[in-house]
Design an enzyme around this catalytic site. Structure first.
Site, mmCIF file in Angstrom:
data_model
loop_
_atom_site.group_PDB
_atom_site.id
_atom_site.type_symbol
_atom_site.label_atom_id
_atom_site.label_comp_id
_atom_site.label_asym_id
_atom_site.label_seq_id
_atom_site.Cartn_x
_atom_site.Cartn_y
_atom_site.Cartn_z
ATOM 1 N N GLY A 183 19.300 44.070 53.878
ATOM 2 C CA GLY A 183 20.123 44.568 52.773
ATOM 3 C C GLY A 183 19.324 45.093 51.595
ATOM 4 O O GLY A 183 19.879 45.698 50.678
ATOM 5 N N GLU A 184 18.007 44.868 51.600
ATOM 6 C CA GLU A 184 17.188 45.402 50.493
ATOM 7 C C GLU A 184 17.243 46.923 50.497
ATOM 8 O O GLU A 184 17.234 47.540 51.554
ATOM 9 C CB GLU A 184 15.721 44.986 50.684
ATOM 10 C CG GLU A 184 15.411 43.601 50.208
ATOM 11 C CD GLU A 184 13.918 43.286 50.334
ATOM 12 O OE1 GLU A 184 13.111 44.213 50.558
ATOM 13 O OE2 GLU A 184 13.577 42.096 50.224
ATOM 14 N N ARG A 206 35.082 42.088 33.776
ATOM 15 C CA ARG A 206 36.149 41.101 33.556
ATOM 16 C C ARG A 206 35.587 39.738 33.160
ATOM 17 O O ARG A 206 36.305 38.886 32.698
ATOM 18 C CB ARG A 206 37.019 40.976 34.822
ATOM 19 C CG ARG A 206 37.929 42.174 35.042
ATOM 20 C CD ARG A 206 38.734 42.058 36.318
ATOM 21 N NE ARG A 206 37.891 42.157 37.498
ATOM 22 C CZ ARG A 206 38.339 42.074 38.747
ATOM 23 N NH1 ARG A 206 39.622 41.876 38.961
ATOM 24 N NH2 ARG A 206 37.518 42.196 39.758
ATOM 25 N N HIS A 221 37.274 47.268 31.473
ATOM 26 C CA HIS A 221 38.413 46.336 31.522
ATOM 27 C C HIS A 221 38.854 45.905 30.120
ATOM 28 O O HIS A 221 40.025 45.980 29.771
ATOM 29 C CB HIS A 221 38.070 45.134 32.395
ATOM 30 C CG HIS A 221 39.151 44.116 32.384
ATOM 31 N ND1 HIS A 221 40.405 44.387 32.895
ATOM 32 C CD2 HIS A 221 39.204 42.865 31.884
ATOM 33 C CE1 HIS A 221 41.169 43.325 32.714
ATOM 34 N NE2 HIS A 221 40.471 42.389 32.110
ATOM 35 N N LYS A 230 51.914 38.828 32.676
ATOM 36 C CA LYS A 230 51.320 38.289 33.910
ATOM 37 C C LYS A 230 50.599 36.984 33.597
ATOM 38 O O LYS A 230 49.881 36.904 32.606
ATOM 39 C CB LYS A 230 50.322 39.313 34.473
ATOM 40 C CG LYS A 230 49.573 38.848 35.711
ATOM 41 C CD LYS A 230 48.696 39.958 36.288
ATOM 42 C CE LYS A 230 47.283 39.929 35.767
ATOM 43 N NZ LYS A 230 46.399 40.903 36.413
ATOM 44 N N SER A 283 42.297 45.770 42.496
ATOM 45 C CA SER A 283 41.292 45.134 43.352
ATOM 46 C C SER A 283 41.973 44.720 44.656
ATOM 47 O O SER A 283 42.038 45.491 45.607
ATOM 48 C CB SER A 283 40.666 43.950 42.611
ATOM 49 O OG SER A 283 39.706 43.332 43.432
ATOM 50 N N GLY A 297 47.068 42.380 44.206
ATOM 51 C CA GLY A 297 47.964 41.259 43.902
ATOM 52 C C GLY A 297 48.781 41.464 42.630
ATOM 53 O O GLY A 297 49.991 41.209 42.627
#
Ligand code: R5P
Length: 293
Positions: free
Chosen positions: A40-41, A96, A130, A192, A224, A227
């Site tokens: 993954g590098e 966030r 955000h 919310k 995201s 939801g």
């Protein structure tokens, strides 16, 4: 034709957007070569020298940390060539986490801001961060650019009849308010509640306003998992609303989010190219280039 003294380096998360920004800045565009090792590098190579102002464009949508590391590598490279390194992070991950919500939580945004400065960023541009509070963590100049006017232009072309703009969360109500003002209609904000331990979402109350039969445009900074929007849709449908559209700046659309949103009853999702997705119908290169110039 290259007339301005800008070199734009496109990180792998924002190649197309970076190219468009370079064109608008009349600058030179550089695409680094990227190799990802089995673990993954990332190994990045740029075989070109540069001078003048350098603009790095790299969004930090998932894989968030890997894209963030790439941004840091590019900034540190650019700093060898220029004392003016502008960093455009169209979608800024970790925004966030800009304060300690529960005791002991690490304020990740503050760490990211320090790292960007440390490797050599001299100014940071983000799109629809955000919360503006997140920018307070930056000790270098930073600027938030709103994509709301561009999203509104798109919705104007849909010619919806008397739509109601709805914000699924009171925290983002300033965006919905601006959206409705530019569209020439009204808005409401839903209350919310997110359980900070389980992540569960509930809509607890709403301003009383007639939604029956009206088309709805749900406006949020990001989707995201979907939801928040799905809970809002359930709530609005119970009140007999018309068609529901979703407008957001950053469509992360994790896992089956898009399918779930459609299944819940959202007719169309419109997002920007801060995160390249099928839903990215709105281009933000113009508003970013305008702020850089
Ligand atoms: C949070 O407050 C944001 O404004 C979004 O409403 C939220 O992050 C969206 O996440 P999800 O789609 O997972 O509900």
């Amino acid at each position: 034709m290259i007339t301005n003294n800008f070199t734009v380096i496109g990180g792998s998360a924002s190649t197309n957007l970076a190219k468009k920004i370079a064109r608008k800045l009349k600058g030179r565009y550089i695409k680094p070569s990227l190799k990802i090792f089995p673990d993954g590098e990332k190994k990045i190579t740029i075989n070109e020298s540069m001078k003048g102002k350098i603009v790095i464009v790299q969004s930090t949508y998932p894989p968030v940390d890997s894209n963030l590391m790439e941004a840091l590598f590019l900034i540190s490279y650019a700093r060898h060539y220029s004392s003016q390194v502008y960093v455009v992070i169209p979608y800024l991950g970790y925004a966030r986490q800009d304060k300690e919500f529960l005791p002991g939580e690490i304020v990740s945004m503050s760490v990211i801001a320090k790292m960007l400065k440390l490797v050599g960023a001299t100014k940071v541009f983000v799109v629809d961060i955000h919360s503006k509070m997140a920018l307070n963590h930056f000790k270098i100049p930073s600027q938030n650019i709103s994509a709301i006017p561009e999203l509104v232009k798109h919705f104007k072309r849909l010619h919806l009849k008397d739509p109601l703009v709805v914000c699924p969360d009171l925290a983002g109500v300033f965006r919905a308010k601006n959206f409705s003002k530019l569209l020439g209609t009204d808005f409401i904000g839903l209350r919310k509640y997110r359980d900070r331990y389980t992540g569960g979402i509930e809509i607890r109350s709403v301003e009383q306003k007639h939604v029956r039969g009206r088309d709805i445009i749900l406006v949020d900074d990001m989707i995201s998992t979907g939801g928040s929007m799905i809970e809002a849709v359930k709530f609005l449908k119970k009140q007999g609303c018309g068609h529901i559209y979703a407008a957001c700046t950053h469509a992360l659309l994790i896992h089956d989010a898009e399918k779930n949103l459609k299944k819940a009853g959202i007719l169309k999702i419109v997002s920007t190219n801060t995160v390249p997705r099928k839903t990215s119908l709105v281009d933000v290169s113009g508003i970013i280039a305008k702020e850089i110039l």
